[in-house]
Motif scaffolding. Structure first.
Motif, PDB file in Angstrom:
ATOM      1  N   GLY A  76      32.503  21.457   8.526  1.00 25.29           N
ATOM      2  CA  GLY A  76      32.319  21.842   9.701  1.00 25.29           C
ATOM      3  C   GLY A  76      31.028  22.090  10.500  1.00 25.29           C
ATOM      4  O   GLY A  76      30.513  21.437  11.627  1.00 25.29           O
ATOM      5  N   ILE A  77      29.962  22.229   9.678  1.00 25.70           N
ATOM      6  CA  ILE A  77      28.768  22.242  10.084  1.00 25.70           C
ATOM      7  C   ILE A  77      28.039  20.661  10.353  1.00 25.70           C
ATOM      8  O   ILE A  77      27.518  20.467  11.406  1.00 25.70           O
ATOM      9  N   SER A  78      28.579  19.804   9.458  1.00 29.93           N
ATOM     10  CA  SER A  78      27.991  18.560   9.516  1.00 29.93           C
ATOM     11  C   SER A  78      28.778  18.037  10.890  1.00 29.93           C
ATOM     12  O   SER A  78      27.984  17.188  11.655  1.00 29.93           O
ATOM     13  N   ASP A  79      29.779  18.299  11.126  1.00 32.66           N
ATOM     14  CA  ASP A  79      30.560  17.860  12.428  1.00 32.66           C
ATOM     15  C   ASP A  79      29.932  18.323  13.717  1.00 32.66           C
ATOM     16  O   ASP A  79      29.769  17.761  14.607  1.00 32.66           O
ATOM     17  N   GLU A  80      29.663  19.681  13.742  1.00 30.85           N
ATOM     18  CA  GLU A  80      29.276  20.276  14.979  1.00 30.85           C
ATOM     19  C   GLU A  80      27.764  19.950  15.335  1.00 30.85           C
ATOM     20  O   GLU A  80      27.650  19.715  16.306  1.00 30.85           O
ATOM     21  N   PHE A  81      26.989  19.564  14.133  1.00 30.73           N
ATOM     22  CA  PHE A  81      25.501  19.524  14.611  1.00 30.73           C
ATOM     23  C   PHE A  81      25.101  18.059  14.399  1.00 30.73           C
ATOM     24  O   PHE A  81      23.968  17.573  14.843  1.00 30.73           O
ATOM     25  N   LYS A  82      25.736  17.074  13.807  1.00 28.19           N
ATOM     26  CA  LYS A  82      25.550  15.935  13.740  1.00 28.19           C
ATOM     27  C   LYS A  82      24.048  15.750  12.854  1.00 28.19           C
ATOM     28  O   LYS A  82      23.297  14.926  13.385  1.00 28.19           O
ATOM     29  N   ILE A  83      24.025  16.674  11.947  1.00 31.63           N
ATOM     30  CA  ILE A  83      22.926  16.820  11.167  1.00 31.63           C
ATOM     31  C   ILE A  83      23.190  16.286  10.023  1.00 31.63           C
ATOM     32  O   ILE A  83      24.227  16.947   9.367  1.00 31.63           O
ATOM     33  N   PRO A  84      22.486  15.491   9.046  1.00 30.72           N
ATOM     34  CA  PRO A  84      22.905  15.230   7.731  1.00 30.72           C
ATOM     35  C   PRO A  84      22.613  16.207   6.823  1.00 30.72           C
ATOM     36  O   PRO A  84      21.701  16.858   7.082  1.00 30.72           O
TER      37      PRO A  84
ATOM     38  N   GLY B  60      15.213  28.895   7.597  1.00 27.38           N
ATOM     39  CA  GLY B  60      16.186  29.563   7.476  1.00 27.38           C
ATOM     40  C   GLY B  60      16.189  31.059   7.320  1.00 27.38           C
ATOM     41  O   GLY B  60      15.114  31.639   7.306  1.00 27.38           O
ATOM     42  N   VAL B  61      17.133  31.851   7.311  1.00 26.75           N
ATOM     43  CA  VAL B  61      17.211  33.253   7.533  1.00 26.75           C
ATOM     44  C   VAL B  61      17.042  33.673   6.034  1.00 26.75           C
ATOM     45  O   VAL B  61      17.186  33.053   4.979  1.00 26.75           O
TER      46      VAL B  61
ATOM     47  N   GLN C  14      27.669  28.884  10.075  1.00 24.38           N
ATOM     48  CA  GLN C  14      27.552  27.907  11.128  1.00 24.38           C
ATOM     49  C   GLN C  14      26.834  28.577  12.195  1.00 24.38           C
ATOM     50  O   GLN C  14      26.404  27.828  13.115  1.00 24.38           O
ATOM     51  N   ASN C  15      26.895  29.923  12.328  1.00 23.61           N
ATOM     52  CA  ASN C  15      26.471  30.629  13.528  1.00 23.61           C
ATOM     53  C   ASN C  15      24.679  30.541  13.416  1.00 23.61           C
ATOM     54  O   ASN C  15      24.094  30.488  14.426  1.00 23.61           O
ATOM     55  N   GLN C  16      24.458  30.792  12.280  1.00 26.91           N
ATOM     56  CA  GLN C  16      22.972  30.773  12.136  1.00 26.91           C
ATOM     57  C   GLN C  16      22.565  29.320  12.272  1.00 26.91           C
ATOM     58  O   GLN C  16      21.461  29.196  12.981  1.00 26.91           O
ATOM     59  N   ALA C  17      23.046  28.446  12.106  1.00 22.91           N
ATOM     60  CA  ALA C  17      22.805  26.876  12.348  1.00 22.91           C
ATOM     61  C   ALA C  17      22.592  26.631  13.810  1.00 22.91           C
ATOM     62  O   ALA C  17      21.674  26.215  14.094  1.00 22.91           O
ATOM     63  N   ARG C  18      23.463  27.449  14.387  1.00 19.21           N
ATOM     64  CA  ARG C  18      23.588  27.307  16.018  1.00 19.21           C
ATOM     65  C   ARG C  18      22.436  27.898  16.506  1.00 19.21           C
ATOM     66  O   ARG C  18      21.546  27.295  17.441  1.00 19.21           O
ATOM     67  N   GLU C  19      22.091  29.065  15.971  1.00 22.63           N
ATOM     68  CA  GLU C  19      20.848  29.542  16.592  1.00 22.63           C
ATOM     69  C   GLU C  19      19.554  28.904  16.328  1.00 22.63           C
ATOM     70  O   GLU C  19      18.670  28.808  17.101  1.00 22.63           O
ATOM     71  N   PHE C  20      19.393  28.385  14.971  1.00 26.17           N
ATOM     72  CA  PHE C  20      18.123  27.636  14.759  1.00 26.17           C
ATOM     73  C   PHE C  20      17.908  26.368  15.328  1.00 26.17           C
ATOM     74  O   PHE C  20      16.909  26.076  15.703  1.00 26.17           O
ATOM     75  N   MET C  21      19.319  25.955  15.754  1.00 27.84           N
ATOM     76  CA  MET C  21      19.109  24.450  16.506  1.00 27.84           C
ATOM     77  C   MET C  21      18.359  24.917  17.860  1.00 27.84           C
ATOM     78  O   MET C  21      17.950  23.722  18.455  1.00 27.84           O
TER      79      MET C  21
ATOM     80  N   LEU D 167      15.681  36.113  12.668  1.00 27.90           N
ATOM     81  CA  LEU D 167      16.581  35.444  13.835  1.00 27.90           C
ATOM     82  C   LEU D 167      17.153  36.421  14.898  1.00 27.90           C
ATOM     83  O   LEU D 167      17.442  36.170  16.023  1.00 27.90           O
ATOM     84  N   HIS D 168      16.653  37.578  14.652  1.00 24.17           N
ATOM     85  CA  HIS D 168      16.973  38.737  15.547  1.00 24.17           C
ATOM     86  C   HIS D 168      16.289  38.646  16.975  1.00 24.17           C
ATOM     87  O   HIS D 168      16.484  39.198  17.711  1.00 24.17           O
ATOM     88  N   ASN D 169      15.047  37.928  16.816  1.00 25.66           N
ATOM     89  CA  ASN D 169      14.179  37.707  17.991  1.00 25.66           C
ATOM     90  C   ASN D 169      13.974  36.227  18.264  1.00 25.66           C
ATOM     91  O   ASN D 169      13.077  35.654  17.550  1.00 25.66           O
ATOM     92  N   LYS D 170      14.814  35.710  18.768  1.00 26.91           N
ATOM     93  CA  LYS D 170      14.941  34.218  18.980  1.00 26.91           C
ATOM     94  C   LYS D 170      13.920  33.441  19.594  1.00 26.91           C
ATOM     95  O   LYS D 170      13.359  32.421  19.177  1.00 26.91           O
ATOM     96  N   VAL D 171      13.355  34.098  20.708  1.00 31.47           N
ATOM     97  CA  VAL D 171      12.213  33.661  21.310  1.00 31.47           C
ATOM     98  C   VAL D 171      10.967  33.586  20.389  1.00 31.47           C
ATOM     99  O   VAL D 171      10.303  32.719  20.215  1.00 31.47           O
ATOM    100  N   ASN D 172      10.786  35.005  19.782  1.00 30.44           N
ATOM    101  CA  ASN D 172       9.834  34.861  18.567  1.00 30.44           C
ATOM    102  C   ASN D 172       9.777  33.663  17.463  1.00 30.44           C
ATOM    103  O   ASN D 172       8.896  33.276  17.477  1.00 30.44           O
ATOM    104  N   LEU D 173      11.178  33.584  17.259  1.00 30.93           N
ATOM    105  CA  LEU D 173      11.420  32.511  16.095  1.00 30.93           C
ATOM    106  C   LEU D 173      10.931  31.122  16.518  1.00 30.93           C
ATOM    107  O   LEU D 173      10.069  30.460  15.912  1.00 30.93           O
ATOM    108  N   MET D 174      11.331  30.816  17.946  1.00 28.43           N
ATOM    109  CA  MET D 174      11.047  29.698  18.460  1.00 28.43           C
ATOM    110  C   MET D 174       9.401  29.441  18.640  1.00 28.43           C
ATOM    111  O   MET D 174       8.826  28.507  18.284  1.00 28.43           O
TER     112      MET D 174
END
Ligand code: GDP
Length: 302
Positions: A267-275, A108-109, A236-243, A195-202
């Protein structure tokens, strides 16, 4: 009990206003309802999904009053959470069939409440009689290591730390090793979320996982993404990036004590289907709850 009560009543009050003086649920009421959900941070797509379902239901019933509309909304939100497997889990027990320590990686951020959530988790697990080891692999943020150590002292849990700016994957390795060697039941590893560097984070998260797997194949068993519920759509945006950066198996949504916008959970639960597994409702050690679907829905409506 400090809890979710800040959001209590708000949606129902608004629904009551929306249907006042109406003899049926017409487009006006539905528009109002849509606005209520969007401003409660449910998110546009999930809101439209809910509105569609409500429209289909009131089609048959024609007239519904505030109480009935409230009830229908209740049911639709609950069923949405069901579909996304955000059903009640005992978040403070180890699932069955795990060989060796149960390993959780927490991502998490910065500032969302990661360290605090780990502290609260260790207290809960400890209270259940589990032996817990924490890994301070958030070596990027100045205070993170010290903060985790403090939580360790407070909860009587061992913390594996190597200081700041050390390679996080080496700390994660040591933490899992320590946990395995000392027959711990649970190992929880903190990470830095830049999060500012997604490739690094991954890359960083993959490297952390690989180093943990050198000690115990198949770990982590759980990757918990911590999100700050008070930041609404931002969460919700952060979740999208982390996924995109890593697989996530469960969510911890914090700071729901200070917001009337608990809708973000839906909204988050609905979008990501993660409990959604955990909810943070304050800064104290006791202010972490395992997610309870009906309790949560009740708290939204009052
Ligand atoms: P990290 O950077 O993600 O590790 O975040 P911290 O754990 O340091 O938390 C950041 C701030 O949020 C701290 O002041 C915490 O006390 C606070 N915090 C964490 N969880 C909650 C919560 O559920 N409710 C409230 N009100 N504050 C929280």
């Amino acid at each position: 009990d400090k809890g979710l009560e800040k959001s209590r009543g708000s949606i129902f009050d608004k629904i009551t206003k929306a249907v006042a003086g109406k003899s049926k649920v017409d487009d006006d009421v539905l528009d109002n309802l849509e606005e209520i959900l969007v401003t409660s941070d449910v998110g546009v797509e999930t809101t439209l999904k809910i509105i569609d379902r409500i429209e289909a239901r009131v089609e048959k019933d024609k007239y519904v009053d505030a109480q009935e509309l409230n009830q229908i909304l209740h049911e639709e939100i609950a069923s949405l959470l069901d579909e996304n497997k955000s059903e009640d889990v005992d978040g403070f027990s180890i699932p069955e069939g795990i060989e060796g320590p149960y390993v959780m990686l927490v991502v998490g951020v910065n500032g969302v409440g990661k360290t605090t959530t780990i502290g609260k988790l260790s207290a809960k697990f400890k209270a259940k009689g589990y032996k817990v080891v924490l890994g301070a692999a958030d070596t990027f943020r100045a205070a993170a290591v010290d903060q985790l150590k403090l939580w360790g002292e407070r909860t009587g849990v061992e913390v594996v730390a190597k200081g700041m700016n050390v390679d996080p994957s080496s700390v994660a390795f040591e933490a899992v090793k320590k946990g395995v060697d000392s027959n711990a039941d649970i190992i929880i590893v903190d990470t830095a979320g830049r999060l500012h560097n997604k490739v690094n984070l991954m890359n960083e998260l993959s490297k952390i996982k690989r180093s943990m797997q050198k000690v115990a194949p198949g770990v982590p068993h759980d990757v918990i993404l911590v999100l700050d519920g008070s930041t609404g759509q931002n969460a919700q945006n952060q979740a999208r990036e982390f996924m995109k950066a890593t697989e996530v198996s469960g969510l911890a949504i914090t700071k729901l004590d200070g917001t009337a916008k608990g809708g973000v959970v839906i909204g988050i639960s609905d979008e990501f289907k993660i409990p959604v597994k955990y909810i943070g409702v304050g800064e104290g050690v006791d202010h972490l709850q395992a997610f309870r679907k009906m309790e949560f829905v009740e708290s939204l409506f009052g």
